[in-house]
Design a protein around this motif. Structure first.
Motif: not given
Length: 93
Positions: A3-27
Motif C-alpha cells: 500500500n506504500l512504496e518508497k523510492l530513493t531519488l537523491i542520496e549522497g554527499n555533494f559540493t554546494t555547486e553539485e547540490a544546487k544544480e541537482i535541486l535547481h533542476n528538480v524544482f
C-alpha cells in the motif's frame, strides 16, 4: 503490491555547486510541469488550473530558499548531504 512504496531519488554527499544544480533542476522541472499544465488548461478550457497557479509561486519561493541555503553553505565552505525519498500511496479514485 504494498500500500506504500518508497523510492530513493537523491542520496549522497555533494559540493554546494553539485547540490544546487541537482535541486535547481528538480524544482525547475516541477515549475515547468505546472506552467505547462496551466497553459494546457487555458488552451483547452479557457481558464487557469487552480492547483498549478497556486503551486508555481510556492515552488519559486522554495527555490529561492534553496539558493539562500547554498549561498550560505558556499560562503562557509560546506559540503552537503542530500537525501530525498518518494513515497507512493495507493488511493481509491
Amino acid at each position: 503490491m504494498n500500500n506504500l512504496e518508497k523510492l530513493t531519488l537523491i542520496e549522497g554527499n555533494f559540493t554546494t555547486e553539485e547540490a544546487k544544480e541537482i535541486l535547481h533542476n528538480v524544482f525547475m522541472t516541477k515549475i515547468k510541469f505546472h506552467e505547462h499544465k496551466n497553459f494546457s488548461s487555458i488552451e483547452r478550457f479557457g481558464k487557469d488550473d487552480a492547483t498549478a497557479v497556486n503551486r508555481i509561486p510556492e515552488l519559486k519561493k522554495e527555490l529561492q530558499r534553496v539558493n539562500e541555503i547554498f549561498a550560505w553553505a558556499q560562503q562557509h565552505h560546506k559540503r552537503l548531504h542530500l537525501s530525498s525519498e518518494i513515497q507512493i500511496s495507493f488511493i481509491e479514485e
